[in-house]
Enzyme design. Structure first.
Site, short mmCIF file in Angstrom:
data_model
loop_
_atom_site.label_atom_id
_atom_site.label_comp_id
_atom_site.label_asym_id
_atom_site.label_seq_id
_atom_site.Cartn_x
_atom_site.Cartn_y
_atom_site.Cartn_z
N CYS A 29 1.21 -1.30 0.44
CA CYS A 29 0.26 -0.16 0.08
C CYS A 29 1.08 0.94 0.08
CB CYS A 29 -1.14 0.20 1.10
SG CYS A 29 0.39 0.21 2.23
N CYS A 113 2.33 6.52 8.70
CA CYS A 113 1.36 6.84 7.50
C CYS A 113 0.45 7.81 7.98
CB CYS A 113 0.41 4.99 7.07
SG CYS A 113 -0.88 5.26 6.19
N GLU A 143 -0.04 -0.02 16.63
CA GLU A 143 -0.68 1.39 16.24
C GLU A 143 -1.92 1.65 17.21
OE1 GLU A 143 -3.12 1.04 12.21
OE2 GLU A 143 -4.35 2.30 13.37
N THR A 181 -6.74 0.34 12.01
CA THR A 181 -6.82 0.61 10.50
C THR A 181 -6.88 -0.14 9.66
OG1 THR A 181 -4.33 1.40 10.49
CG2 THR A 181 -5.48 3.16 10.26
N CYS A 211 -8.69 2.09 6.83
CA CYS A 211 -8.05 2.46 5.64
C CYS A 211 -8.29 1.73 3.85
CB CYS A 211 -6.21 2.44 5.34
SG CYS A 211 -5.59 1.04 5.07
#
Ligand code: SF4
Length: 347
Positions: A29, A113, A143, A181, A211
């Site tokens: 990604c 990110c 995260e 995400t 995401c």
């Protein structure tokens, strides 16, 4: 978008009944591409070693490859020698980590990110408005630790639908949910449904926290899973979005699904009686590893590969600001992270 189909690989003796359905999008990604390039560019610019806090992205091959180039992966900032360069991983860090780095006079490159940073910003904003934040995510995931660290007094973790039935909130009128995400879209919707059944005034995030890459890879698996007796997902065990792809495949029709880092982990017995093999990869996986899997399958009669495309992706992120500044100061052309079809293949 209607899925499109294309034959992608030729050159092997193919059993006409056997085939591979190759999910697209898959693999890297924009956030992973940027984070990996940040470490590569930092090594080129500053020289080895460059320290990286945690795995830059959750992929064994990427980490090993960067280690060979001089990256040193550490668990915590205080393992980095004073004054050295440290890159923060794509998963993001809590503000306390930035403070530690400042105290140790480290040169920091924040490869968080931008889509994770968006969630951090939401957490800060809702906390400053005195909302309690129900953060849907997996306990202990980096995260989640980073996002919760933005507003530790206002965040409560909700780890899956069952947790939604038991949490206790301080004021049901001032509640918002945010999420990691890389979750399962369907499971998160179920968690939110159960939360709203208990707390009808629960606010939604301003925009999707799961995401685009996570969503697209799950949709792509849903397209091919019903026709794939076996689904091979290339990805590491600590990669949340990769593990979710295995679950999605099983929920949508694949009889079996396995997560592998490398083609040589495939057990030949998995192919017994299998006509159609689905193949995909998580958002932190270089395409070269998928090609190895396709070569393995082709050698066993699955040379016919049909790529099924359910979405086009064109998002790119610029390299971290501090790295662009130093590249510019060094007289190097400013580099913009660009999607690479074969990341790390040449290393
Ligand atoms: Fe960013 Fe999504 Fe990739 Fe994570 S999976 S690095 S949030 S784009």
């Amino acid at each position: 978008m209607q899925p499109t189909h294309a034959n992608a690989y030729h050159g092997y003796v193919t059993d006409t009944a056997k085939r591979v359905l190759l999910a697209a999008p898959r693999g890297y990604c924009a956030g992973v591409d940027r984070a990996v390039q940040a470490v590569e560019q930092a090594l080129d610019l500053y020289g080895a070693p460059v320290y990286v806090r945690k795995q830059i992205v959750h992929n064994v091959h990427v980490v090993r490859t960067l280690e060979q180039r001089g990256a040193i992966f550490v668990d915590e900032t205080d393992e980095v020698p004073e004054g050295a360069t440290v890159v923060f991983s794509a998963h993001g860090v809590a503000p306390t980590v930035h403070q530690d780095a400042l105290r140790l006079q480290l040169r920091t490159i924040d490869a968080t990110c931008p889509l994770v940073t968006k969630v951090h910003n939401e957490a800060r904003r809702f906390a400053s408005d005195d909302f309690e934040i129900l953060l849907i995510g997996h306990e202990g995931h980096e995260e989640v630790v980073g996002t919760a660290g933005e507003a530790p007094d206002n965040v409560q973790l909700v780890d899956g639908p069952d947790a939604a039935d038991t949490i206790v909130v301080r004021d049901p009128e001032r509640l918002v949910w945010l999420s990691q995400t890389t979750l399962s879209v369907d499971e998160t919707l179920e968690t939110v449904r159960r939360l709203k059944a208990r707390f009808p005034n629960l606010q939604d995030p301003p925009s999707d926290d799961i995401c685009y890459a996570t969503q697209n890879r799950q949709v792509a698996v849903k397209e091919i899973a019903p026709q794939s007796e076996l689904m091979i997902v290339v990805g590491s065990r600590n990669s949340s979005n990769s593990v979710r792809l295995v679950e999605v495949a099983l929920e949508h029709g694949s009889r079996a699904s396995y997560l592998i880092d490398y083609a040589d982990e495939i057990d030949e017995t998995w192919l017994d009686g299998v006509t159609t093999v689905g193949v995909t990869s998580g958002a932190s996986v270089p395409e070269v590893l998928v090609r190895d899997v396709l070569a393995y399958l082709a050698e066993r009669g699955y040379g016919a590969v049909e790529e099924v495309t359910s979405a086009q992706e064109s998002l790119l992120f610029q390299l971290p600001r501090e790295l662009r500044r130093d590249l510019k100061a060094a007289g190097r052309p400013e580099t913009v992270a660009a999607g690479r079809s074969l990341p790390l293949a040449s290393i």
